[in-house]
Design a protein around this motif. Structure first.
Motif, PDB file in Angstrom:
ATOM      1  N   ARG A   6       0.816  -1.202   0.000  1.00  0.00           N
ATOM      2  CA  ARG A   6       0.000   0.000   0.000  1.00  0.00           C
ATOM      3  C   ARG A   6       0.858   1.263   0.000  1.00  0.00           C
ATOM      4  NH1 ARG A   6      -4.658   1.445   4.537  1.00  0.00           N
ATOM      5  NH2 ARG A   6      -5.312   3.438   3.616  1.00  0.00           N
ATOM      6  N   GLU A   7       2.058   1.178   0.580  1.00  0.00           N
ATOM      7  CA  GLU A   7       2.929   2.351   0.713  1.00  0.00           C
ATOM      8  C   GLU A   7       4.073   2.372  -0.286  1.00  0.00           C
ATOM      9  OE1 GLU A   7       2.439   0.181   3.253  1.00  0.00           O
ATOM     10  OE2 GLU A   7       0.860   1.236   4.386  1.00  0.00           O
ATOM     11  N   ARG A   8       4.325   1.283  -1.029  1.00  0.00           N
ATOM     12  CA  ARG A   8       5.509   1.225  -1.885  1.00  0.00           C
ATOM     13  C   ARG A   8       5.139   0.867  -3.313  1.00  0.00           C
ATOM     14  NH1 ARG A   8       9.286  -3.013   0.720  1.00  0.00           N
ATOM     15  NH2 ARG A   8       7.270  -4.049   0.968  1.00  0.00           N
ATOM     16  N   GLN A   9       5.815   1.539  -4.252  1.00  0.00           N
ATOM     17  CA  GLN A   9       5.568   1.316  -5.675  1.00  0.00           C
ATOM     18  C   GLN A   9       6.880   1.465  -6.438  1.00  0.00           C
ATOM     19  OE1 GLN A   9       2.046   3.150  -7.807  1.00  0.00           O
ATOM     20  NE2 GLN A   9       3.692   4.291  -8.783  1.00  0.00           N
ATOM     21  N   PHE A  62      11.257   4.555  -7.622  1.00  0.00           N
ATOM     22  CA  PHE A  62      10.683   3.916  -6.438  1.00  0.00           C
ATOM     23  C   PHE A  62       9.964   4.980  -5.619  1.00  0.00           C
ATOM     24  CE2 PHE A  62      11.121   2.858  -1.893  1.00  0.00           C
ATOM     25  CZ  PHE A  62      10.446   1.645  -1.852  1.00  0.00           C
ATOM     26  N   HIS A  63       8.736   4.678  -5.182  1.00  0.00           N
ATOM     27  CA  HIS A  63       7.954   5.585  -4.341  1.00  0.00           C
ATOM     28  C   HIS A  63       7.613   4.896  -3.034  1.00  0.00           C
ATOM     29  CE1 HIS A  63       4.925   8.465  -3.003  1.00  0.00           C
ATOM     30  NE2 HIS A  63       4.137   7.429  -2.769  1.00  0.00           N
ATOM     31  N   MET A  64       7.750   5.646  -1.938  1.00  0.00           N
ATOM     32  CA  MET A  64       7.449   5.091  -0.621  1.00  0.00           C
ATOM     33  C   MET A  64       6.745   6.137   0.225  1.00  0.00           C
ATOM     34  SD  MET A  64      10.018   3.377   2.187  1.00  0.00           S
ATOM     35  CE  MET A  64       9.363   2.714   3.730  1.00  0.00           C
ATOM     36  N   ASN A  85       6.539  11.304   2.229  1.00  0.00           N
ATOM     37  CA  ASN A  85       6.647  10.636   0.941  1.00  0.00           C
ATOM     38  C   ASN A  85       8.063  10.779   0.420  1.00  0.00           C
ATOM     39  OD1 ASN A  85       3.716   9.877  -0.157  1.00  0.00           O
ATOM     40  ND2 ASN A  85       3.562  11.794   0.993  1.00  0.00           N
ATOM     41  N   MET A  86       8.562   9.722  -0.196  1.00  0.00           N
ATOM     42  CA  MET A  86       9.900   9.756  -0.761  1.00  0.00           C
ATOM     43  C   MET A  86       9.883   9.119  -2.146  1.00  0.00           C
ATOM     44  SD  MET A  86      13.515   8.349   0.806  1.00  0.00           S
ATOM     45  CE  MET A  86      12.954   6.632   0.793  1.00  0.00           C
ATOM     46  N   ASP A  87      10.504   9.811  -3.121  1.00  0.00           N
ATOM     47  CA  ASP A  87      10.620   9.303  -4.486  1.00  0.00           C
ATOM     48  C   ASP A  87      12.082   9.304  -4.890  1.00  0.00           C
ATOM     49  OD1 ASP A  87       7.701   9.200  -5.717  1.00  0.00           O
ATOM     50  OD2 ASP A  87       7.822  10.986  -4.460  1.00  0.00           O
ATOM     51  N   LEU A  94      16.041  12.793  -6.375  1.00  0.00           N
ATOM     52  CA  LEU A  94      15.470  12.461  -5.072  1.00  0.00           C
ATOM     53  C   LEU A  94      14.438  13.523  -4.695  1.00  0.00           C
ATOM     54  CD1 LEU A  94      18.772  11.643  -3.122  1.00  0.00           C
ATOM     55  CD2 LEU A  94      17.296  10.035  -4.316  1.00  0.00           C
ATOM     56  N   ARG A  95      13.337  13.088  -4.143  1.00  0.00           N
ATOM     57  CA  ARG A  95      12.305  14.011  -3.656  1.00  0.00           C
ATOM     58  C   ARG A  95      11.754  13.494  -2.335  1.00  0.00           C
ATOM     59  NH1 ARG A  95       6.804  14.033  -3.624  1.00  0.00           N
ATOM     60  NH2 ARG A  95       5.772  16.084  -3.526  1.00  0.00           N
ATOM     61  N   TYR A  96      11.698  14.400  -1.348  1.00  0.00           N
ATOM     62  CA  TYR A  96      11.184  14.054  -0.025  1.00  0.00           C
ATOM     63  C   TYR A  96      10.194  15.128   0.409  1.00  0.00           C
ATOM     64  CZ  TYR A  96      11.076  13.590   5.075  1.00  0.00           C
ATOM     65  OH  TYR A  96      10.669  13.461   6.381  1.00  0.00           O
ATOM     66  N   SER A  97       9.010  14.735   0.839  1.00  0.00           N
ATOM     67  CA  SER A  97       8.009  15.682   1.318  1.00  0.00           C
ATOM     68  C   SER A  97       7.497  15.228   2.678  1.00  0.00           C
ATOM     69  CB  SER A  97       6.850  15.808   0.329  1.00  0.00           C
ATOM     70  OG  SER A  97       6.184  14.569   0.165  1.00  0.00           O
ATOM     71  N   TRP A  98       7.161  16.227   3.509  1.00  0.00           N
ATOM     72  CA  TRP A  98       6.745  15.947   4.886  1.00  0.00           C
ATOM     73  C   TRP A  98       5.739  16.992   5.316  1.00  0.00           C
ATOM     74  CZ3 TRP A  98       9.635  17.707   9.792  1.00  0.00           C
ATOM     75  CH2 TRP A  98       9.040  17.144  10.930  1.00  0.00           C
TER      76      TRP A  98
END
Length: 420
Positions: free
Chosen positions: A207-210, A252-254, A261-263, A301-305
């Motif tokens: 559900r959280e990883r792609q 990869f998306h998590m 979220n991290m890509d 790299l992309r990180y959102s919070w």
């Protein structure tokens, strides 16, 4: 800015350093069966030296109507003019130059049940040539089909006519299969005599990883800047389209803790007739050229919070590398965004970092890197009035986006937004 209720009328007025200004007027109506919106804006800013400036006039509008639960249609337009001034002494052939580009876009969409059709017509002209430089026609049709209602078929047709390449045609088709945890997209297109396949595979690990991987081939035409702005008096007739013989990407998306979220993605590309800018034999004269085959790749790299509802944080980093020096191609880029939004306040901090870039092909002459820090603070004074102040390039970096073309240092802008 969105405004609750059936009608919206909004005006913005902003002024600041370097004689910068931004004026905008928007009017919109939102009802159950239809909605429409129109806006017009004008902005401009002077440069560091006499003759250096940028200005833009833009008008936009869209109209959408819902005939029934199964049928809807819409139309939108965009028209504007951009001017770009080059300062005196910038080149040896013309002591001062002004370029004006006019753009026009008209598009429409029509949807019946699960079929969506879009038609787009574009026009572009410039003071370099009294005739239209480019005219484009796009037709896209997308339909959900198959036993699984999420499957879709998309067919595209594009025809472009300009004063350099004459008529270019693009025909493409793409089919997307949607399974329980997997999605496969396969496409094939014909563009300028080239047959280009494309394939993408996506899998939902949890559900959280792609994760996904894609491989494609494509044709990349020179843009307006490459074709016309690099020739000064006439179009760059010798410039050829670049062909991405193969490009591959994996990502990869998590998502974790529901607020983070991290890509991560990596790509590699092999391009023939790669287009790059270079300084000619005459100093300060830059032209776009085809420089042969280039192999390039990178990591993003992309990180959102979002720790609380009012605060958002986003961090981006990019690393790119090629097998030879490419002009205006930074090896490292970074971006940090902080946003705070409440009932009365809207505050944002934005930092862009760009590493050094070379401006002479095959040489070590480089433009230094820079870090730009911009801050904006907006306050809701009343229900109909907002006021804000913006600080730009607060580090006061002296930098050049292009060779010999310095950009603005530290300056402040302030403005008001009216809701009627």
């Amino acid at each position: 800015t969105e405004h609750s209720g059936p009608r919206t009328m909004e005006g913005t007025a902003q002024f600041g350093g370097y004689d910068s200004y931004y004026l905008k007027l928007l009017y919109g109506v939102q009802k159950e069966a239809f909605n429409y919106k129109f806006d017009i804006s004008k902005k401009g800013m002077d440069g560091l030296v006499p003759g250096q400036y940028e200005s833009n006039l833009l008008g936009e509008g869209d109209f959408n109507y819902i005939f029934s639960k199964k049928i809807s249609a819409g139309i939108s337009f965009e028209a504007g003019e951009s001017e770009f001034g080059i300062p005196a002494g910038y080149n040896a052939f013309n002591p001062e130059r002004r370029n004006s580009v006019k753009n026009g876009v008209l598009s429409g969409n029509f949807e019946v049940k699960e079929t969506d059709v879009r038609v787009i017509v574009k026009e572009k002209s410039s003071e370099y040539d009294k005739d239209d430089l480019t005219s484009s026609f796009y037709l896209d049709a997308r339909r959900k089909t198959g036993a699984n209602s999420n499957d879709s078929l998309e067919i595209s047709l594009k025809a472009v006519n300009d004063s350099i390449y004459r008529t270019k045609t693009f025909i493409g088709a793409q089919y997307e299969f949607v399974l329980e945890k997997e999605k496969i997209s396969a496409g094939l297109s014909y563009d300028a005599g080239e047959v280009n396949p494309a394939l993408k595979y996506t899998r939902q690990l949890s559900r959280e990883r792609q994760v996904y991987i894609s491989v494609a081939r494509s044709v990349e035409y020179p843009d307006f800047q490459d074709t016309y702005a690099s020739a000064f008096t006439t179009a760059n007739v010798n410039l050829k389209p670049a062909v991405a013989q193969i490009s591959a990407e994996s990502g990869f998306h998590m998502q974790f803790l529901r607020q983070m979220n991290m890509d991560i993605s990596a790509n590699v590309k092999k391009t023939a007739d790669f287009i790059s800018w270079d300084e000619s034999a005459v100093p300060k004269i830059f032209t776009a050229n085809n420089i042969g085959k280039i192999v390039s790749g990178g990591i993003q790299l992309r990180y959102s919070w979002q720790p609380v509802e009012e605060i958002k944080v986003e961090i981006k980093y990019g690393f790119d590398k090629a097998d030879q020096i490419i002009t205006y191609f930074p090896g490292h880029t970074g971006n940090l965004k902080l946003n705070y939004l409440s009932k009365d306040w809207d505050m944002a901090l934005n930092t862009n970092i760009v590493s050094q870039r070379y401006y002479k092909y095959g040489s070590g002459d480089a433009l230094k890197g820079y870090a730009l820090l911009d801050v904006k603070v907006m306050r809701n004074i009343t229900e109909w009035l907002k006021a804000y102040i913006k600080g730009n390039n607060l580090f006061n970096f002296h930098y050049e986006r292009w060779g010999y073309y310095p950009l603005q240092g530290r300056f402040v802008e302030s403005g008001v937004v009216f809701n009627f």
